[in-house]
Design an enzyme around this catalytic site. Structure first.
Site, mmCIF file in Angstrom:
data_model
loop_
_atom_site.group_PDB
_atom_site.id
_atom_site.type_symbol
_atom_site.label_atom_id
_atom_site.label_comp_id
_atom_site.label_asym_id
_atom_site.label_seq_id
_atom_site.Cartn_x
_atom_site.Cartn_y
_atom_site.Cartn_z
ATOM 1 C CG HIS A 70 25.595 -52.658 -35.573
ATOM 2 N ND1 HIS A 70 25.719 -51.877 -36.700
ATOM 3 C CD2 HIS A 70 24.417 -52.302 -35.004
ATOM 4 C CE1 HIS A 70 24.666 -51.077 -36.800
ATOM 5 N NE2 HIS A 70 23.855 -51.316 -35.788
ATOM 6 C CD GLU B 254 20.225 -50.609 -36.391
ATOM 7 O OE1 GLU B 254 21.325 -50.346 -35.840
ATOM 8 O OE2 GLU B 254 19.138 -50.294 -35.903
ATOM 9 C CG ASN C 46 15.999 -52.974 -34.752
ATOM 10 O OD1 ASN C 46 16.323 -53.930 -35.465
ATOM 11 N ND2 ASN C 46 16.695 -51.836 -34.725
ATOM 12 C CG ASP D 127 27.845 -51.796 -39.349
ATOM 13 O OD1 ASP D 127 27.634 -52.620 -38.450
ATOM 14 O OD2 ASP D 127 27.945 -50.570 -39.132
HETATM 15 O O1 G2I Z 1 24.808 -46.823 -33.171
HETATM 16 C C1 G2I Z 1 24.505 -47.528 -34.322
HETATM 17 C C2 G2I Z 1 23.029 -47.844 -34.431
HETATM 18 C C3 G2I Z 1 22.621 -48.810 -33.329
HETATM 19 N N1 G2I Z 1 21.215 -49.170 -33.446
HETATM 20 C C4 G2I Z 1 20.276 -48.078 -33.560
HETATM 21 C C5 G2I Z 1 20.683 -47.080 -34.628
HETATM 22 O O2 G2I Z 1 19.811 -45.995 -34.658
HETATM 23 C C6 G2I Z 1 22.118 -46.610 -34.384
HETATM 24 O O3 G2I Z 1 22.410 -45.648 -35.406
HETATM 25 C C7 G2I Z 1 23.294 -44.637 -35.064
HETATM 26 C C8 G2I Z 1 23.508 -43.755 -36.274
HETATM 27 O O4 G2I Z 1 24.119 -44.505 -37.277
HETATM 28 C C9 G2I Z 1 24.438 -42.585 -35.908
HETATM 29 O O5 G2I Z 1 24.484 -41.655 -36.978
HETATM 30 O O6 G2I Z 1 22.774 -43.900 -34.007
HETATM 31 C C10 G2I Z 1 23.696 -42.918 -33.570
HETATM 32 C C11 G2I Z 1 23.156 -42.242 -32.317
HETATM 33 O O7 G2I Z 1 22.814 -43.156 -31.352
HETATM 34 C C12 G2I Z 1 23.914 -41.893 -34.665
HETATM 35 O O8 G2I Z 1 24.881 -40.949 -34.266
HETATM 36 C C13 G2I Z 1 24.437 -39.645 -34.168
HETATM 37 C C14 G2I Z 1 25.491 -38.852 -33.439
HETATM 38 O O9 G2I Z 1 25.619 -39.414 -32.128
HETATM 39 C C15 G2I Z 1 25.079 -37.435 -33.315
HETATM 40 O O10 G2I Z 1 26.107 -36.683 -32.725
HETATM 41 C C16 G2I Z 1 24.735 -36.872 -34.692
HETATM 42 O O11 G2I Z 1 24.224 -35.559 -34.596
HETATM 43 O O12 G2I Z 1 24.231 -39.090 -35.451
HETATM 44 C C17 G2I Z 1 23.713 -37.776 -35.377
HETATM 45 C C18 G2I Z 1 23.353 -37.307 -36.796
HETATM 46 O O13 G2I Z 1 24.486 -37.350 -37.619
#
Ligand code: G2I
Length: 453
Positions: free
Chosen positions: A236, A265, A200, A267
């Site tokens: 994205h 993913e 991915n 959006d």
């Molecule tokens: O960045 C967007 C996505 C890119 N591809 C891989 C996916 O796994 C990624 O997802 C995002 C989440 O949507 C976010 O929610 O990954 C981020 C982290 O790399 C996530 O953010 C994290 C925050 O950085 C943290 O501070 C927080 O504790 O989300 C955590 C849970 O809310």
């Protein structure tokens, strides 16, 4: 009108613990949700889900009504599942998986080996130790979910952006060399032979140096029998990273190698027609590629998006359907708001149409509150009428933001717009609500179609 509503709300607050939530949606045709429309095309339509929002009725209601696949947004990542070496915590991820199982939704496991959200104890290991920690992590997590996951993102985002086509620097690449990807896939197959194993990544959605590097890897794996079944394209998008013109061609060239592809993913930042067109194009590209087996949007509502300010999702912060929703549904051949075929039947006497969805917003011992959202289709409307059929001896005690009338049985309630909420712009929504007394019957009323004028 305000009195009974306030009373109901107070009563509800007191008895919140006893509340249950159900949601349903109905229009004239069968495929009136993203999931059902996608299923009609032999695909799934899913969303990334966060365990801590599942208790919110509108969140869970929208999820359950619209989607038939989920990806835990953060709960299966290494920092969430193995924060300390060999101590595994699955509580939050389990919550999502059980929810999905009760709703017959597929679950995508995200993700086993990724440089991000990686606990510091992993980054600190030497090569030999890191190899065994990686294989142990894959083994324990996959074992825990064996039989419950349709596909795993085994390795996530291993390649660099830009023109190099090289692997990104990470503890895995730096200490184990490029062979870590193959090793991860081989370990994964040995643990669960029935889950699909996927690579991915992002910025691989069009043909470019990064996607070429992934393409070369998949080709190599297929030629040497390294187990890989699918490639996820995160998708994205925003103005700096728009939907590529060769999106479909890129998906197609991967499937020509003998793997499935998924949009994992999705959006798209933006609003209105521009965003709607982009969503439509993405959905159409997947449908045009035989082995594109499904799409997942990276969240349900703009409210909780990882990039909320870009309003990139299909539902606004109040769970209202955006034009992007209508466009995605129409592209899937669904029938929500005139999509899938020139308005589908239309409406005699007017050129607008409307759709309705129902949510049971709160419950207590002998009553519940219901909310009906009325949404105009792709043309403005001047009025709307909705019918709800109740199971006796249930009765409606009060109703707001609409004008009710009853048939002779007293069980069929027809609600017309109030004087102030009948006129809706194209794609706009309004709602009315009511309090019902159960009188011993807890069923949810049947929602009829919406008639626009
Ligand atoms: O960045 C967007 C996505 C890119 N591809 C891989 C996916 O796994 C990624 O997802 C995002 C989440 O949507 C976010 O929610 O990954 C981020 C982290 O790399 C996530 O953010 C994290 C925050 O950085 C943290 O501070 C927080 O504790 O989300 C955590 C849970 O809310």
């Amino acid at each position: 009108m305000p009195m009974p509503r306030r009373a109901a709300q107070v009563f509800t607050a007191v008895l919140l613990a006893a509340s249950t939530v159900t949601a349903l949606s109905h229009t004239a045709a069968a495929a009136d949700t993203l999931g059902s429309a996608a299923a009609g095309k032999g695909r799934y339509f899913g969303a990334a889900v966060a365990a801590n929002h599942l208790g919110e009725s509108a969140y869970a209601g929208t999820l359950d009504r619209e989607f038939n696949q989920v990806t835990p947004e953060n709960e299966m990542k290494w920092d969430a599942t193995e924060g300390s070496r060999n101590t595994f915590t699955f509580g939050n991820a389990d919550q999502i998986v059980s929810h999905a199982q009760t709703q017959n939704m597929k679950v995508r496991g995200h993700t086993l080996v990724w440089h991000s959200q990686l606990p510091s104890w992993v980054s600190g290991l030497g090569a030999t130790d890191l190899r065994s920690a990686m294989n142990n992590h894959i083994t324990q997590v996959m074992q825990h979910y064996k039989g419950k996951i349709y596909a795993w993102d085994v390795v996530n985002e291993a390649y660099q952006d830009g023109s190099s086509g090289a692997l990104r620097s990470s503890p895995f690449a730096d200490k184990l060399g490029s062979g870590f990807i193959e090793e991860a896939f081989r370990t994964a197959r040995s643990v669960d032979a029935s889950a699909k194993l996927c690579y991915n990544d992002y910025n691989t959605d069009g043909v470019n140096a990064k996607s070429n590097a992934v393409y070369a890897m998949v080709k190599d794996f297929k030629s040497r029998g390294v187990p890989i079944d699918c490639v996820g394209f995160q998708s994205h998008f925003n103005s700096a990273s728009p939907v590529p013109s060769d999106y479909q061609a890129n998906l197609q060239r991967f499937t020509d190698l003998g793997v499935d592809v998924q949009i994992t993913e999705l959006d798209i930042e933006g609003s209105g027609t521009a965003q709607a067109n982009n969503y439509s194009n993405v959905v159409k590209a997947c449908l045009a590629v035989t082995r594109c087996t499904g799409l997942t949007v990276w969240g349900i509502t703009d409210k909780y998006s990882w990039r909320s300010s870009g309003t990139p999702l299909l539902f606004d912060s109040n769970y209202g359907k955006k034009p992007a929703y209508d466009a995605a549904l129409a592209a899937l051949g669904g029938s929500g708001t005139g999509g899938g075929g020139d308005g589908g039947g239309g409406n005699p006497g007017g050129n607008g149409s409307c759709t309705v969805s129902f949510t049971r917003t709160s419950d207590w011992n002998d009553g519940y509150n219901g909310e009906v959202v009325v949404k105009a289709g792709s043309a403005p409307i001047n009025g709307w009428t909705v019918t709800l059929t109740f199971t006796p001896p249930q009765k409606v005690a009060s109703l707001w933001n609409g004008t009710p009338s009853w048939d002779s049985s007293g069980n069929v309630m027809t609600v017309r717009a109030a004087s102030y909420n009948g006129s809706l712009a194209a794609g706009a929504s309004t709602s009315f609500g009511f309090t019902a007394v159960k009188n011993g019957n807890n069923s949810t009323p049947t929602l009829g179609t919406c008639t626009a004028s």
